[in-house]
Design an enzyme around this catalytic site. Structure first.
Site, PDB file in Angstrom:
ATOM      1  N   CYS A 189       0.776  -1.265  -0.154  1.00  0.00           N
ATOM      2  CA  CYS A 189       0.058  -0.016  -0.048  1.00  0.00           C
ATOM      3  C   CYS A 189       0.856   1.196   0.092  1.00  0.00           C
ATOM      4  O   CYS A 189       2.059   1.115   0.319  1.00  0.00           O
ATOM      5  CB  CYS A 189      -1.022  -0.035   1.246  1.00  0.00           C
ATOM      6  SG  CYS A 189      -2.217   1.221   1.149  1.00  0.00           S
ATOM      7  N   CYS A 227       0.147   4.279   1.648  1.00  0.00           N
ATOM      8  CA  CYS A 227      -0.337   5.498   2.385  1.00  0.00           C
ATOM      9  C   CYS A 227       0.700   5.712   3.372  1.00  0.00           C
ATOM     10  O   CYS A 227       0.935   6.911   3.881  1.00  0.00           O
ATOM     11  CB  CYS A 227      -1.669   5.061   3.524  1.00  0.00           C
ATOM     12  SG  CYS A 227      -1.468   3.442   4.253  1.00  0.00           S
ATOM     13  N   CYS A 253      -3.869   6.295  -0.005  1.00  0.00           N
ATOM     14  CA  CYS A 253      -3.337   4.782  -0.487  1.00  0.00           C
ATOM     15  C   CYS A 253      -2.692   4.889  -2.069  1.00  0.00           C
ATOM     16  O   CYS A 253      -2.468   3.899  -2.441  1.00  0.00           O
ATOM     17  CB  CYS A 253      -4.201   4.088   0.048  1.00  0.00           C
ATOM     18  SG  CYS A 253      -4.671   4.082   1.616  1.00  0.00           S
ATOM     19  N   LYS A 274     -12.213  -4.757   2.159  1.00  0.00           N
ATOM     20  CA  LYS A 274     -11.611  -3.820   3.403  1.00  0.00           C
ATOM     21  C   LYS A 274     -12.309  -2.736   3.422  1.00  0.00           C
ATOM     22  O   LYS A 274     -12.682  -2.144   2.252  1.00  0.00           O
ATOM     23  CB  LYS A 274     -10.295  -3.366   2.784  1.00  0.00           C
ATOM     24  CG  LYS A 274      -9.784  -2.491   3.730  1.00  0.00           C
ATOM     25  CD  LYS A 274      -8.081  -2.192   3.437  1.00  0.00           C
ATOM     26  CE  LYS A 274      -7.732  -0.813   4.328  1.00  0.00           C
ATOM     27  NZ  LYS A 274      -6.123  -0.937   4.076  1.00  0.00           N
ATOM     28  N   ARG A 294      -2.982   4.048  12.170  1.00  0.00           N
ATOM     29  CA  ARG A 294      -2.749   5.317  11.489  1.00  0.00           C
ATOM     30  C   ARG A 294      -1.482   6.181  12.420  1.00  0.00           C
ATOM     31  O   ARG A 294      -0.727   6.668  11.731  1.00  0.00           O
ATOM     32  CB  ARG A 294      -3.744   5.993  10.965  1.00  0.00           C
ATOM     33  CG  ARG A 294      -4.421   5.381   9.933  1.00  0.00           C
ATOM     34  CD  ARG A 294      -5.708   6.049   9.643  1.00  0.00           C
ATOM     35  NE  ARG A 294      -6.396   5.022   8.466  1.00  0.00           N
ATOM     36  CZ  ARG A 294      -7.684   5.563   8.060  1.00  0.00           C
ATOM     37  NH1 ARG A 294      -8.374   6.618   8.435  1.00  0.00           N
ATOM     38  NH2 ARG A 294      -8.344   4.499   7.161  1.00  0.00           N
ATOM     39  N   ARG A 324     -10.641   7.763   3.402  1.00  0.00           N
ATOM     40  CA  ARG A 324     -10.613   6.802   2.423  1.00  0.00           C
ATOM     41  C   ARG A 324     -11.853   6.334   1.881  1.00  0.00           C
ATOM     42  O   ARG A 324     -11.973   5.005   1.262  1.00  0.00           O
ATOM     43  CB  ARG A 324      -9.449   5.626   3.038  1.00  0.00           C
ATOM     44  CG  ARG A 324      -8.295   6.274   3.795  1.00  0.00           C
ATOM     45  CD  ARG A 324      -7.467   4.984   3.731  1.00  0.00           C
ATOM     46  NE  ARG A 324      -6.338   4.940   4.724  1.00  0.00           N
ATOM     47  CZ  ARG A 324      -5.289   5.941   4.615  1.00  0.00           C
ATOM     48  NH1 ARG A 324      -5.295   6.835   3.529  1.00  0.00           N
ATOM     49  NH2 ARG A 324      -4.196   5.816   5.324  1.00  0.00           N
ATOM     50  N   GLU A 351     -16.469  -7.618  -4.773  1.00  0.00           N
ATOM     51  CA  GLU A 351     -14.860  -7.376  -4.499  1.00  0.00           C
ATOM     52  C   GLU A 351     -14.167  -8.624  -4.530  1.00  0.00           C
ATOM     53  O   GLU A 351     -13.230  -8.636  -5.072  1.00  0.00           O
ATOM     54  CB  GLU A 351     -14.922  -6.649  -3.289  1.00  0.00           C
ATOM     55  CG  GLU A 351     -14.967  -5.010  -3.362  1.00  0.00           C
ATOM     56  CD  GLU A 351     -13.938  -4.465  -3.977  1.00  0.00           C
ATOM     57  OE1 GLU A 351     -13.023  -5.041  -4.502  1.00  0.00           O
ATOM     58  OE2 GLU A 351     -13.819  -3.169  -4.317  1.00  0.00           O
ATOM     59  N   LYS A 401     -11.602  -7.429   6.478  1.00  0.00           N
ATOM     60  CA  LYS A 401     -11.234  -6.475   7.402  1.00  0.00           C
ATOM     61  C   LYS A 401     -12.126  -5.385   7.746  1.00  0.00           C
ATOM     62  O   LYS A 401     -12.422  -4.695   6.704  1.00  0.00           O
ATOM     63  CB  LYS A 401      -9.563  -5.912   6.862  1.00  0.00           C
ATOM     64  CG  LYS A 401      -9.016  -5.139   7.669  1.00  0.00           C
ATOM     65  CD  LYS A 401      -7.920  -4.470   6.937  1.00  0.00           C
ATOM     66  CE  LYS A 401      -7.305  -3.448   7.597  1.00  0.00           C
ATOM     67  NZ  LYS A 401      -6.048  -2.751   6.954  1.00  0.00           N
ATOM     68  N   SER A 438      -6.125  -2.771  14.444  1.00  0.00           N
ATOM     69  CA  SER A 438      -5.681  -2.131  15.741  1.00  0.00           C
ATOM     70  C   SER A 438      -6.685  -1.695  16.635  1.00  0.00           C
ATOM     71  O   SER A 438      -6.630  -1.729  17.988  1.00  0.00           O
ATOM     72  CB  SER A 438      -4.827  -0.862  15.003  1.00  0.00           C
ATOM     73  OG  SER A 438      -5.617  -0.065  14.343  1.00  0.00           O
ATOM     74  N   TYR A 442      -2.665  -8.650  16.522  1.00  0.00           N
ATOM     75  CA  TYR A 442      -1.569  -8.051  17.354  1.00  0.00           C
ATOM     76  C   TYR A 442      -1.432  -9.105  18.638  1.00  0.00           C
ATOM     77  O   TYR A 442      -0.645  -8.767  19.346  1.00  0.00           O
ATOM     78  CB  TYR A 442      -1.871  -6.718  17.776  1.00  0.00           C
ATOM     79  CG  TYR A 442      -1.956  -6.019  16.392  1.00  0.00           C
ATOM     80  CD1 TYR A 442      -0.762  -5.491  15.879  1.00  0.00           C
ATOM     81  CD2 TYR A 442      -3.168  -5.540  15.990  1.00  0.00           C
ATOM     82  CE1 TYR A 442      -0.778  -4.584  14.617  1.00  0.00           C
ATOM     83  CE2 TYR A 442      -3.406  -4.772  14.699  1.00  0.00           C
ATOM     84  CZ  TYR A 442      -2.081  -4.444  14.224  1.00  0.00           C
ATOM     85  OH  TYR A 442      -2.118  -3.563  12.992  1.00  0.00           O
TER      86      TYR A 442
HETATM   87  C1  PBG Z   1      -3.420   0.711   4.638  1.00  0.00           C
HETATM   88  C2  PBG Z   1      -3.511  -0.418   5.910  1.00  0.00           C
HETATM   89  C3  PBG Z   1      -4.343  -0.058   6.918  1.00  0.00           C
HETATM   90  C4  PBG Z   1      -4.398  -1.072   7.944  1.00  0.00           C
HETATM   91  C5  PBG Z   1      -3.744  -2.178   7.310  1.00  0.00           C
HETATM   92  N1  PBG Z   1      -3.296  -1.598   6.174  1.00  0.00           N
HETATM   93  C6  PBG Z   1      -4.879   1.426   7.422  1.00  0.00           C
HETATM   94  C7  PBG Z   1      -5.673   2.157   6.487  1.00  0.00           C
HETATM   95  O1  PBG Z   1      -6.342   1.592   5.596  1.00  0.00           O
HETATM   96  O2  PBG Z   1      -6.021   3.216   6.911  1.00  0.00           O
HETATM   97  C8  PBG Z   1      -5.111  -1.216   9.281  1.00  0.00           C
HETATM   98  C9  PBG Z   1      -4.522  -2.283  10.117  1.00  0.00           C
HETATM   99  C10 PBG Z   1      -5.078  -2.022  11.357  1.00  0.00           C
HETATM  100  O3  PBG Z   1      -5.592  -1.146  11.977  1.00  0.00           O
HETATM  101  O4  PBG Z   1      -4.741  -2.902  12.378  1.00  0.00           O
HETATM  102  N2  PBG Z   1      -2.118   0.481   4.158  1.00  0.00           N
END
Ligand code: PBG
Length: 323
Positions: free
Chosen positions: A119, A121, A129, A195, A205, A217, A233, A248, A274, A313
Site C-alpha cells: 500500500c 499510504c 493510499c 476492506k 494510523r 478513504r 470485490e 477486514k 488495531s 496483534y
Molecule cells: C493500509 C492499511 C491500514 C491497515 C492495514 N493496512 C490502514 C488504513 O487503511 O488506513 C489497518 C490495520 C489496523 O488497523 O490494524 N495500508
C-alpha cells in the site's frame, strides 16, 4: 422438550465440553503484524496499542526468530519510511525499510513466512493510499503501476506472500502480471479483498504515521453498510488471481466473514485490526474485562464465523495461551 432434552449434560465438565467443541484456534492460524521503521536500534512503543512497538530492521529480525519459535507461521510487515513524497518512491526502493526487513527476517528465521502489506499510504506525503491526480483525487490507474513495482520489490527481497491493501480496482491482476513477468510466479497474493473504510484503523494510523492529511478513504475503501458489494470485490480479486482473501476488520464484520467463507473456496483471512486490539487493551487495563479471556473469545468467534487465518496483534500471547 423438557425433561428429554438436557443440553447441559454436554456442558457439565471441561472434558466433555472439550469433546463437543466445534471450533478450534490453532497457532497455525495466526499471522502477526509488525511495524518496521527506517533506522537502527529502534524499539519504540506505540501509544494507542500498548504492548506493540515500531522496530528497525536490525531489531525486527531477532523478534521474528522469537515469533517463529512460538510456532506462529507468518508475520505481516508494514513499513515506516524515513522519507515520504507525492509519488511514494520509497515504497518500491530496493533498500526500502520493508525490503531491508524482509531480507533480515529471511536470514534470521528462514522458515517464517513473510507477508508484506502492499500500500502507499505510509509512503505518500499526503497519506492517501495512491497517487493523486490534479484535482487531488486518488488516481486508480496511476496508482496501479506503483503498487506493482512495490509488490515486485518485496518479492525480490524474499517475501513469500504480498498483500495489497490499497483497494484500487484491478491491482491484483496487475501485481500478478508483474510478478509473473519477472520470474516470481511462486509469490502468492493475499488480497485485502473486502476492506471497509473503518474507524477502527485509528491506532494503526498513529502507529504507521499514515493518516490522510485531508479527506478520508471512503472513495476507495468499502462502505461499512454494504455486504453484497463484498461478494463482487472478492469475485473480482479471485478472477484476477488472488490466492487468498481477507475480510477486514474482523469482529464488527463477522457476517461478512461468514458470507465470504461460504461463497469462496480460497483460504480466508480476517484481520483483527488495531482498534479491536486497542478496545480490548483499554478495557482490560481498567480491570473491566479479563484480557486472556477476551483474546480467546474474540479469536474463537472470528474462526467460528469462517476465517481460516487470523491476523492479530495478540498472536504472541495467543500462542502462549494455546500451547
Ligand atoms: C493500509 C492499511 C491500514 C491497515 C492495514 N493496512 C490502514 C488504513 O487503511 O488506513 C489497518 C490495520 C489496523 O488497523 O490494524 N495500508
Amino acid at each position: 422438550m423438557f425433561p428429554e432434552h438436557r443440553p447441559r449434560r454436554l456442558r457439565r465438565t471441561e472434558t466433555i465440553r472439550r469433546m463437543v467443541r466445534e471450533t478450534h484456534v490453532r497457532v497455525d492460524d495466526l499471522i502477526y503484524p509488525l511495524f518496521v521503521k527506517e533506522g537502527s536500534s529502534i524499539h519504540e512503543p506505540i501509544e494507542s496499542m500498548p504492548g506493540q512497538f515500531r522496530h528497525s530492521p536490525d531489531r525486527v529480525a531477532p523478534l521474528a526468530k522469537q515469533i517463529s519459535s512460538l510456532g506462529i507461521p507468518a508475520v505481516l510487515l508494514f513499513g515506516i519510511p524515513g522519507k515520504k513524497d507525492a509519488s511514494a518512491t520509497s515504497a518500491h526502493a530496493r533498500d526500502g525499510v520493508v525490503q531491508q526487513a524482509v531480507r533480515r527476517i529471511k536470514d534470521a528465521a528462514p522458515d517464517l513466512a513473510v507477508i508484506t502489506d502492499v500500500c502507499l499510504c505510509e509512503y505518500t506525503d499526503h497519506g492517501h493510499c495512491g497517487i493523486l491526480d490534479d484535482a487531488g483525487q486518488v488516481s486508480n490507474d496511476d496508482t496501479l503501476e506503483v503498487l506493482a513495482k512495490t509488490a515486485l520489490s518485496h518479492a525480490k527481497a524474499g517475501a513469500d506472500i504480498v498483500a495489497p491493501s490499497d483497494m484500487m480496482d484491478g491491482r491484483v491482476g496487475i501485481i500478478r502480471e508483474e510478478l509473473d513477468e519477472n520470474g516470481f510466479e511462486q509469490t502468492a497474493i493475499l488480497s485485502y479483498a473486502v476492506k471497509y473504510a473503518s474507524t477502527f484503523y485509528g491506532p494503526f494510523r498513529e502507529a504507521a504515521g499514515s493518516a490522510p492529511s485531508f479527506g478520508d478513504r471512503k472513495g476507495y475503501q468499502m462502505d461499512p453498510a454494504n455486504v453484497r458489494e463484498a461478494l463482487r470485490e472478492a469475485a473480482h480479486d479471485v478472477e484476477e488471481g488472488a490466492d487468498m482473501l481477507m475480510v477486514k476488520p474482523a469482529l464488527p464484520y463477522l457476517d461478512v466473514i461468514r458470507l465470504i467463507a461460504d461463497e469462496f473456496d480460497e483460504p480466508l483471512a480476517a484481520y483483527q485490526v488495531s482498534g479491536e486490539y486497542a478496545m480490548i487493551k483499554a478495557a482490560c487495563e481498567r480491570g473491566w474485562l479479563n484480557e486472556d479471556a477476551c483474546i480467546l473469545e474474540s479469536v474463537t468467534s472470528i474462526r467460528r464465523a469462517g476465517a481460516d487465518l487470523i491476523i492479530t496483534y495478540f498472536a504472541p500471547r495467543l500462542a502462549e495461551l494455546l500451547s
